[in-house]
Every structure is written in C-alpha cells, then in structure tokens.
Design a protein around this motif. Structure first.
Motif, PDB file in Angstrom:
ATOM      1  N   HIS A 182      40.548 -30.871 -22.384  1.00 20.92           N
ATOM      2  CA  HIS A 182      41.311 -31.862 -23.144  1.00 20.92           C
ATOM      3  C   HIS A 182      42.296 -32.581 -22.222  1.00 20.92           C
ATOM      4  O   HIS A 182      43.038 -31.946 -21.474  1.00 20.92           O
ATOM      5  N   THR A 183      42.299 -33.919 -22.290  1.00 25.55           N
ATOM      6  CA  THR A 183      43.278 -34.691 -21.522  1.00 25.55           C
ATOM      7  C   THR A 183      44.229 -35.469 -22.421  1.00 25.55           C
ATOM      8  O   THR A 183      45.317 -35.851 -21.988  1.00 25.55           O
TER       9      THR A 183
ATOM     10  N   CYS B  99      45.132 -32.512 -16.741  1.00 24.56           N
ATOM     11  CA  CYS B  99      44.531 -31.766 -17.841  1.00 24.56           C
ATOM     12  C   CYS B  99      45.623 -31.264 -18.778  1.00 24.56           C
ATOM     13  O   CYS B  99      46.711 -30.889 -18.333  1.00 24.56           O
ATOM     14  N   ASP B 100      45.331 -31.276 -20.082  1.00 25.55           N
ATOM     15  CA  ASP B 100      46.265 -30.769 -21.083  1.00 25.55           C
ATOM     16  C   ASP B 100      45.528 -29.809 -22.000  1.00 25.55           C
ATOM     17  O   ASP B 100      45.355 -30.050 -23.195  1.00 25.55           O
TER      18      ASP B 100
ATOM     19  N   LYS C 201      47.315 -28.706 -25.101  1.00 29.34           N
ATOM     20  CA  LYS C 201      47.627 -29.810 -26.011  1.00 29.34           C
ATOM     21  C   LYS C 201      49.123 -29.946 -26.329  1.00 29.34           C
ATOM     22  O   LYS C 201      49.515 -30.272 -27.458  1.00 29.34           O
ATOM     23  N   ASP C 202      49.958 -29.733 -25.306  1.00 27.66           N
ATOM     24  CA  ASP C 202      51.399 -29.933 -25.496  1.00 27.66           C
ATOM     25  C   ASP C 202      51.840 -31.309 -25.009  1.00 27.66           C
ATOM     26  O   ASP C 202      53.031 -31.589 -24.880  1.00 27.66           O
ATOM     27  N   LEU C 203      50.868 -32.189 -24.700  1.00 28.26           N
ATOM     28  CA  LEU C 203      51.062 -33.598 -24.335  1.00 28.26           C
ATOM     29  C   LEU C 203      51.491 -33.822 -22.889  1.00 28.26           C
ATOM     30  O   LEU C 203      51.648 -34.972 -22.467  1.00 28.26           O
ATOM     31  N   VAL C 204      51.671 -32.761 -22.097  1.00 30.02           N
ATOM     32  CA  VAL C 204      52.017 -32.925 -20.684  1.00 30.02           C
ATOM     33  C   VAL C 204      50.962 -32.235 -19.822  1.00 30.02           C
ATOM     34  O   VAL C 204      50.216 -31.369 -20.284  1.00 30.02           O
ATOM     35  N   ALA C 205      50.912 -32.639 -18.552  1.00 27.80           N
ATOM     36  CA  ALA C 205      49.905 -32.116 -17.639  1.00 27.80           C
ATOM     37  C   ALA C 205      50.122 -30.635 -17.353  1.00 27.80           C
ATOM     38  O   ALA C 205      51.252 -30.188 -17.121  1.00 27.80           O
ATOM     39  N   ASP C 206      49.022 -29.885 -17.376  1.00 28.21           N
ATOM     40  CA  ASP C 206      49.078 -28.478 -16.994  1.00 28.21           C
ATOM     41  C   ASP C 206      49.188 -28.348 -15.475  1.00 28.21           C
ATOM     42  O   ASP C 206      48.785 -29.255 -14.733  1.00 28.21           O
ATOM     43  N   ALA C 207      49.685 -27.219 -15.019  1.00 29.60           N
ATOM     44  CA  ALA C 207      49.642 -26.931 -13.593  1.00 29.60           C
ATOM     45  C   ALA C 207      48.181 -26.770 -13.171  1.00 29.60           C
ATOM     46  O   ALA C 207      47.346 -26.337 -13.981  1.00 29.60           O
ATOM     47  N   PRO C 208      47.809 -27.142 -11.944  1.00 33.02           N
ATOM     48  CA  PRO C 208      46.426 -26.957 -11.499  1.00 33.02           C
ATOM     49  C   PRO C 208      45.992 -25.501 -11.659  1.00 33.02           C
ATOM     50  O   PRO C 208      46.787 -24.578 -11.456  1.00 33.02           O
TER      51      PRO C 208
ATOM     52  N   ALA D 195      57.225 -32.402 -11.159  1.00 34.84           N
ATOM     53  CA  ALA D 195      55.809 -32.718 -10.966  1.00 34.84           C
ATOM     54  C   ALA D 195      54.959 -31.540 -11.434  1.00 34.84           C
ATOM     55  O   ALA D 195      55.273 -30.376 -11.155  1.00 34.84           O
ATOM     56  N   HIS D 196      53.868 -31.839 -12.123  1.00 29.17           N
ATOM     57  CA  HIS D 196      53.057 -30.789 -12.739  1.00 29.17           C
ATOM     58  C   HIS D 196      52.476 -29.803 -11.745  1.00 29.17           C
ATOM     59  O   HIS D 196      52.170 -28.660 -12.094  1.00 29.17           O
ATOM     60  N   ASP D 197      52.336 -30.240 -10.468  1.00 27.49           N
ATOM     61  CA  ASP D 197      51.668 -29.370  -9.496  1.00 27.49           C
ATOM     62  C   ASP D 197      52.640 -28.562  -8.631  1.00 27.49           C
ATOM     63  O   ASP D 197      52.230 -27.970  -7.627  1.00 27.49           O
ATOM     64  N   LEU D 198      53.922 -28.522  -9.015  1.00 25.68           N
ATOM     65  CA  LEU D 198      54.817 -27.599  -8.319  1.00 25.68           C
ATOM     66  C   LEU D 198      54.341 -26.170  -8.583  1.00 25.68           C
ATOM     67  O   LEU D 198      53.850 -25.863  -9.675  1.00 25.68           O
TER      68      LEU D 198
END
Length: 349
Positions: A34-35, A43-44, A47-54, A265-268
C-alpha cells in the motif's frame, strides 16, 4: 566526539556533497502492499499516511552529522540564531554534529529531504503535506506548552487607517496571498472567505507576495489593501517591533489550524529516529525562544494522520491536493519568482 554546530558555509559544502535534485532519491521499495497518496518510492504498509522505514536495514541512514532546516515562512536568516539553543541541545543529546541550513523556498526544503540532503526539518502547515507525500517526511512534533500543541489562525489584516471593516469590503481590491502551497496564506482563504462574501478569482485576483511577512509589510506600506496571513507570524512581527500594532487592524480571524510540523526523514535508522524525537521532547525553550514563539516552551508529539486532517481537508476542498502536479506548479512559481528577483536592477543608493 566533536559536538560543535557546523557553520552555514560548512553546511552548504556538506549539502553539496550529499547530492542534489530528485535524481538523488533512494529507489522505491521492492514490494509494497500500500502506498496511498505517497510517491511510489515510499511504502505505507500500516496505512498511517506516512512513509514506512525501509524494510532493508542496509537502506537505513545513520550519519555522523544531521542536517536540518526550518520553513522559510519569513526571512530564513531570522531563525539562524533563534534555533541555536535547540541545535546545541540536539548535538549533546544525540551525539551527532547538528548542521542548520537555511532554505530559501518551500520547494527547496522539500526537495532537499527527498534527495537525502535533510535528515529532519520544520515544515510550515501547508507544505507539510507535500513533504509527507513526496519527500518521505514523518512529522513527529509541533511547538506548544503545558496547555498543549500550539495552533494558529488565518488572519485578514488591513491598514488601521483603511475604510475596510469586513471581508466583503475587499471586492475588487488588492488582496495579498503568500504562496500557492501555504495553508493560511492561500488555501484556507479560498475555502473560508467565500462564506463571508469574498471569493478568490471572482471578487479579487490573489497577489502572491512570497511570504507572510511580505504580505503584512505590504499592507502597512500600502502595496496591498488586505493580507491573508498566519496569525502567529503576524503576532511575532508585533512582538519584535517589525510592525506597530496600531498600524494594522484585523477584520477576520479563523478557527485554529495546527502550526508548523517537525519531521524526520523516513529512512533514518529507527533507533536514531527514536533518539531524535526523544531529544526534541526533552528540550525546553530558552526565554528568548519562548518570547519569539508566543509563549511556547516545548515540543509535543503529533501525528500527520490525526493532527493534519483539517489541513488535508482544506487542500482537497480548495482543489490543490498534495500530489506531484500541484507540487511542480508551486516549485515553478517559486523558481520564477526567484529568477525575477535576481534579475531586478539594484536600487540606487
């Protein structure tokens, strides 16, 4: 470990070394269930509306220096010294060098996070949606006090000596908005003003000033008959003495909107993101910061899903959802305005 705060010149050098532009962004997740409204590189799944960590730990970032910026809602130089106590605290708390880098536009700030050049940032209310959907920003804090998170109002200000008493008096007049992506400076007026007898594009042609402070100063100088601005910026300018309270007058004040968000940033690396958020929550503003930010003295937890629901609603109703085409239009406008400013001949002394 060296915990000094890096200078602006060094910050610029570091940012350049980290790469520039959309092309520097990380590759999209290999599989994503889900995006939502996020760019396809994010990627989300929850479904919390923000990007997941890789999902791949190799894609997590754990830099020795954390680069950050604050929204250019006013002259970026204003905040270089105001936020130094926060940067000092974060350096000690995280054990990282903290690099504060002033940005000149909302699109520049968003692009910098998307391309990996910003690790956390303060985004103004409207552009937060673009930062989340297109740059993988994860909002986690907002300014506030023991009474809760700080909100702000859309305020319509006119010159005190003007004849205007209500919004409908501004039909056919010079009305300043700030920039297309601004919530209080553009989107909210388009949604909220019509019920008070003033509709953008029908009753007046919005004049983009380029900033809340510019709109207010333009009203004082007579360049604009009215300015639609963020109430907190307006109030700070009075506290600083930039404008005199007796020179301006409010003719409209909206219900409360959430103020600027602070996002990482989501990828920290998840442990680093957790440490950074804890360090924000443990910080207490200096007396100077509390004065500057209208009595706020701390950062409090927020979520984009809950706290930005009203902002997303305004964006949708105003026909400017937080997608790539709307962002591109805003970025082009900002670039054109900057080019026009740079091409203008210098005024004679």
């Amino acid at each position: 470990m060296n915990l000094k705060i890096t200078s602006m010149a060094a910050a610029a050098s570091l940012l350049a070394g980290l790469g520039a532009g959309w092309s520097g962004a990380a590759l999209a997740q290999d599989t994503c269930p889900h995006t939502g409204q996020l760019d396809t590189m994010y990627c989300d799944a929850n479904k919390d509306l923000v990007a997941d960590a890789p999902t791949d730990p190799k894609k997590w970032k754990d830099p020795s220096a954390l680069v950050w910026a604050y929204t250019p809602v006013e002259d970026p130089a204003v905040y270089a010294n105001i936020f130094k106590p926060l940067s000092d605290h974060l350096a000690t708390c995280t054990g990282k060098r903290i690099v504060y880098y002033p940005v000149q536009s909302n699109s520049a700030e968003i692009e910098a996070m998307r391309s990996g050049r910003l690790h956390f940032a303060g985004f103004s209310t409207g552009p937060t949606g673009f930062a989340v959907n297109l740059a993988g920003a994860v909002p986690f804090a907002a300014k506030g006090s023991s009474e809760g998170v700080r909100g702000y109002n859309l305020v319509a200000v006119v010159k005190a000596s003007s004849p205007y008493q209500k919004l409908s008096d501004l039909k056919g007049k010079k009305v300043a908005h700030t920039s297309p992506s601004s919530n209080s400076g553009n989107l909210a007026p388009r949604v909220l003003f019509p019920e008070h007898g003033l509709t953008a594009e029908t009753d007046y042609k919005p004049l983009m000033s380029g900033g809340h402070d510019k709109s207010i100063l333009g009203v004082v100088s007579g360049d604009y008959d009215m300015g639609a601005v963020a109430g907190d910026v307006y109030e700070r300018m009075i506290v600083r003495g930039t404008i005199k309270k007796e020179d301006v007058r409010e003719i409209y004040r909206s219900a409360i909107f959430p103020t600027s968000s602070f996002a990482y940033a989501h990828d920290l690396k998840p442990e680093l993101a957790k440490k950074l958020t804890d360090c924000f929550y443990s910080f207490r503003f200096t007396p100077e910061m509390t004065k500057e930010f209208n009595g706020d003295d701390r950062f409090l937890p927020i979520t984009y899903q809950k706290d930005w629901a009203v902002v997303r609603d305004v964006a949708e109703k105003s026909g400017t959802p937080y997608n790539k085409s709307a962002y591109d239009a805003e970025a082009k406008r900002e670039a054109d305005a900057l080019a026009k400013k740079n091409a203008a001949p210098a005024k004679a002394p």
